[in-house]
Scaffold this active site. Structure first.
Site, mmCIF file in Angstrom:
data_model
loop_
_atom_site.group_PDB
_atom_site.id
_atom_site.type_symbol
_atom_site.label_atom_id
_atom_site.label_comp_id
_atom_site.label_asym_id
_atom_site.label_seq_id
_atom_site.Cartn_x
_atom_site.Cartn_y
_atom_site.Cartn_z
ATOM 1 C CB THR A 231 34.124 5.078 -10.910
ATOM 2 O OG1 THR A 231 33.258 4.120 -11.569
ATOM 3 C CG2 THR A 231 34.335 6.270 -11.818
ATOM 4 C CG ASP A 232 34.138 1.220 -5.423
ATOM 5 O OD1 ASP A 232 33.669 0.201 -5.980
ATOM 6 O OD2 ASP A 232 34.506 1.225 -4.239
#
Length: 843
Positions: A231-232
């Site tokens: 994920t960011d």
């Protein structure tokens, strides 16, 4: 494409030996930059680092840390059009990541330049998906050759910063496939990227971290991706949906949806343990591939300032610098120079990178003023006048800053950490390492003014802070919280300003007090930034004009900086900030030998383009931008860049006008596949400079291509185009041969007039010739057919069915139409030297 990752016996045994909690713990960061170590099974922690400009190491900007090589920004690298160079830059970034004891590099960024205003354009390569993808694939190959995994980002349609964590990017399937997914596909299939980072935004209403069709169907099943998906930072993730969708690692730690909550979900039966095992297996397989399983996890990050690295940074800056116009003034004749005026707001500061998470602290930085003076030597007088100031408030003060951290949100707590920084900015996502969630900090440094007069100080905070200068409290954000603003990527306050008179040569102490208490730490971000600048005199423009009039040549360095181009917000205008347009016109009127240098990461308005003798686009050129510029101005280096993005005449002409950056939780990609030059050419709109444009100090002849008369698609064969190229000038230089494909006159769907399908950069000495080989495959002629399944379902409901309604249903896929295509070979999207037809016949 790299070989698919198949779990080894070692990985399989390691997964089998781990407990449920250990496996779940591995799917979330243990801190901001590391994964969980499981010493019992021999698994060390694995560190990650930003990024695109250079490997900062396992620290956040503003936390101090190590220096790193700063390479040019993404747009500058894209402007090089040089995949061999990009691969060598990748080797450097991979080497730097290893020096920082990291095995994962959070790069490259391949989102598309959809609008000139997108705040993160500088970090991305191009408006064209092929150029973006080929550049990314080359960088990936270089990085991963050093046993460091890349995470190509941000998947997908993360092309604006406005409300980027919540917006839905609404993109039709054909546009998604042909434009926005293609760079990722090339980075994976041609580059072999071992990692992918998801974007914050939703895609057509679905969070990208929950989109099984995207992560499972397209990424893994169609493209054969077998690496890990991360994920960011602080991206939306759900415990029940994201593992099955294909997300493997939630960052940063501790986990919010993964980690302990994921273990609980497996126990409760809402997540299958097989999905968790698949996540862990993919992660460990990548870690094994890059050698991370044989690390100790306790390696100390280091820095190295190597001459070869400095030379490569210089080469990359030169290769991406674009000569936009030139009446013959450039290159400058050094023997004829006695006095040079270096003017402009960016002349005496090194604007080498945009703002946000990609920031690094470089070893060597020379401003354009310093670099030009050093390069010309003592026999040439170099004078400087800024003329105007573009800073919204003030740049952070570069100084030796002593910082102490104390436990508790009130002063007087136990000291828990001390460090020395190089600027008056503290920033951390979550409390700094070794510091509790509730803490105070005190930072002090000394500033000695160079001139007497008013000096503007600024304070911005995420948390609460107080600024004192010379023992006097100047701005108190503790007593009165500062209003919310866009600092610290949107999590901080506005910058509040105060002015104080200082005396040249008299040092003053600057003291900054900070507390995480009160309304601080918004979104997990803790920060304080103090800026300082001496105010310009009222006659600053007149002084600049006078200096230009008395010089042999005037170099005006204009542009933006990280206050105007940054992660976290988009630009509001394409215009140069402040009064720079007026300064350019005034200086050019005073001296006909005026060279304008545009130091910006994205296109700017250039209504003054006909006034200067020459215009150079230097981008954010990394740590060697100043020396590269000095060499190009004097002809000791060739401007090797070609525009990776169109420069429009007006902002209103760009394809996203009216739909960018979006509203009511939606980014509407209404222009479809007509992005960048595809739009301008299909609408017959004039542009300031076309995609692919760039001048040289020498001349080239691009000869008639040799092309087969026909091509049969669907056989797996390639069509080879051979183009003779000769350097017809008197000096060495580089040329980029660009091949665009135009569709048949009649097509089933609207198609752009032409699209870039192959390119090659060649370096030739005076009089030298070569033959460039460009290859095209089926995809060079194809468009994405969304199929007729949806249409068939609609027709089924009609009382009166149209003719042909009973035809066979057609599945989605790449489709090549038969017909005569035009292969257009030239130096830019507008400068086409040869048009050659080829008959394409589907098998």
């Amino acid at each position: 494409m790299a070989d698919a990752l198949r779990p080894s016996a070692r990985v399989t045994e390691m997964v089998a030996a781990m407990t449920l909690d250990e496996k779940a713990g591995l799917t979330a960061g243990v801190d901001f930059w590391s994964t969980l170590p499981v010493e019992r099974v021999g698994l060390p922690r694995v560190r990650l680092t930003d990024g695109p400009n250079g490997a900062r190491g396992p620290v956040t900007r503003g936390e101090g840390g190590l220096r790193a090589v700063c390479v040019p920004c993404g747009t500058a690298l894209g402007a090089s059009w040089d995949v061999d160079l990009l691969e060598r830059v990748g080797v450097l970034l991979g080497t730097e990541a290893r020096r920082k004891a990291c095995r994962v590099l959070l790069a490259p960024t391949v989102n598309i330049h959809r609008s000139p205003l997108a705040g993160r354009n500088f970090e991305c390569y191009s408006e064209d998906p092929l150029l973006s993808g080929r550049a990314a694939a080359a960088l990936v190959r270089g990085v991963q050759a050093q046993d460091v995994a890349t995470t190509v980002k941000h998947l997908v349609a993360n092309d604006a910063e406005h409300e980027r964590t919540s917006m839905s990017s609404d993109v039709d399937e054909r546009t998604l496939r042909e434009i926005y997914l293609l760079p990722f596909e090339l980075a994976i299939r041609e580059g072999g990227s071992l990692g992918v980072m998801t974007s914050y935004n939703r895609l057509n209403g679905i969070w990208c971290t929950e989109d099984e069709a995207l992560l499972g169907g397209i990424l893994r099943d169609e493209w054969g991706f077998s690496g890990f998906v991360v994920t960011d930072w602080y991206g939306v993730t759900t415990t029940e949906v994201s593992p099955a969708a294909g997300v493997d690692l939630e960052m940063p730690g501790p986990g919010r949806a993964f980690g302990a909550p994921l273990a609980d979900a497996v126990r409760a039966g809402t997540v299958a343990e097989a999905d968790l095992d698949a996540q862990v297996t993919r992660l460990l397989s990548v870690f094994e591939r890059v050698g991370a399983l044989d690390d100790t996890g306790t390696e100390e990050p280091t820095s190295a300032d190597e001459p070869a690295d400095r030379e490569l940074a210089l080469e990359a800056a030169v290769s991406g610098t674009v000569l936009l116009t030139n009446d013959g003034t450039l290159p400058l004749d050094r023997s004829a120079l006695r006095r040079v005026a270096v003017i402009g707001p960016n002349a005496a500061k090194a604007v080498i990178m945009g703002g946000g998470s990609s920031h690094v602290e470089p070893f060597h930085v020379a401003t354009p003023l310093e670099a030009i003076g050093d390069h010309l030597g003592p026999d040439v007088e170099v004078v400087h006048e800024p003329g105007v100031d573009i800073t919204r408030a003030a740049p952070t003060l570069k100084a030796e800053v002593a910082v102490t951290y104390h436990a508790g949100s009130e002063p007087g707590g136990e000291q828990v950490r001390a460090e020395t920084l190089t600027a008056t900015q503290l920033l951390s996502f979550g409390p700094p390492q070794g510091v509790p969630a509730e803490f105070t900090a005190r930072a002090t440094c000394t500033f000695t003014p160079e001139r007497t007069g008013p000096h503007l100080f600024t304070l911005a905070q995420a948390g609460r802070a107080r600024l004192a200068v010379g023992g006097r409290v100047l701005i108190d954000g503790m007593a009165t919280p500062l209003p919310r603003g866009r600092t610290f990527m949107g999590y901080g306050s506005k910058e509040v300003t105060e002015t104080i008179d200082l005396v040249a040569g008299d040092p003053v102490e600057i003291a900054i007090d900070y507390t995480s208490g009160g309304d601080g730490g918004s979104g997990g971000v803790y920060g304080v930034k103090v800026g300082l600048r001496a105010l310009l005199p009222p006659d600053a423009v007149e002084r600049a004009v006078a200096a230009a009039a008395e010089a042999d040549v005037a170099v005006v360095v204009v542009g933006t900086d990280d206050e105007w181009e940054s992660e976290g917000f988009d630009r509001r205008s394409m215009d140069l900030p402040g009064e720079q347009d007026g300064l350019i016109r005034a200086v050019a009127a005073a001296n006909p030998r005026t060279v304008v240098v545009v130091n910006a990461g994205a296109p700017v308005t250039m209504d003054w383009i006909d006034d200067p003798a020459a215009v150079v686009q230097a981008w954010f050129g990394g740590q060697a931008m100043g020396p590269a510029l000095a060499r190009i101005l004097t002809g000791d280096a060739e401007p090797g860049g070609r525009l990776p993005t169109t420069v429009p005449e007006r902002l209103e002409h760009n394809p996203s006008w009216g739909t960018f950056p979006g509203d009511h939780d939606h980014h509407r990609y209404g222009e479809g596949v007509f992005v960048g030059y595809r739009w301008y050419q299909s609408r017959h709109l004039p542009v300031r400079f076309p995609f692919g444009h760039g001048l040289s100090y020498t001349t080239f002849d691009v000869g008639t291509p040799t092309v087969p008369a026909s091509f049969t698609a669907g056989t797996g064969d390639e069509l080879v185009v051979e183009v003779p190229v000769t350097n017809t000038g008197s000096r060495s230089g580089s040329e980029v041969v660009q091949l665009y494909v135009a569709p048949p006159s009649r097509t089933e769907v609207p198609r752009p007039p032409q699209e870039l399908k192959a390119f090659a950069k060649v370096h030739l000495t005076a009089g030298e010739s070569t033959v460039v080989r460009l290859t095209l495959d089926d995809r060079a002629f194809a468009w994405w057919d969304v199929g007729t399944e949806g249409h068939a379902a609609v027709v089924e409901r009609l009382p009166l069915k149209p003719p042909g309604a009973a035809a066979a249903v057609r599945s989605p896929g790449w489709r090549v139409e038969a017909g005569t295509y035009a292969l257009r070979v030239g130096r830019s999207s507008a400068d086409i030297a040869h048009v050659v037809p080829v008959e394409v016949v589907p098998a």
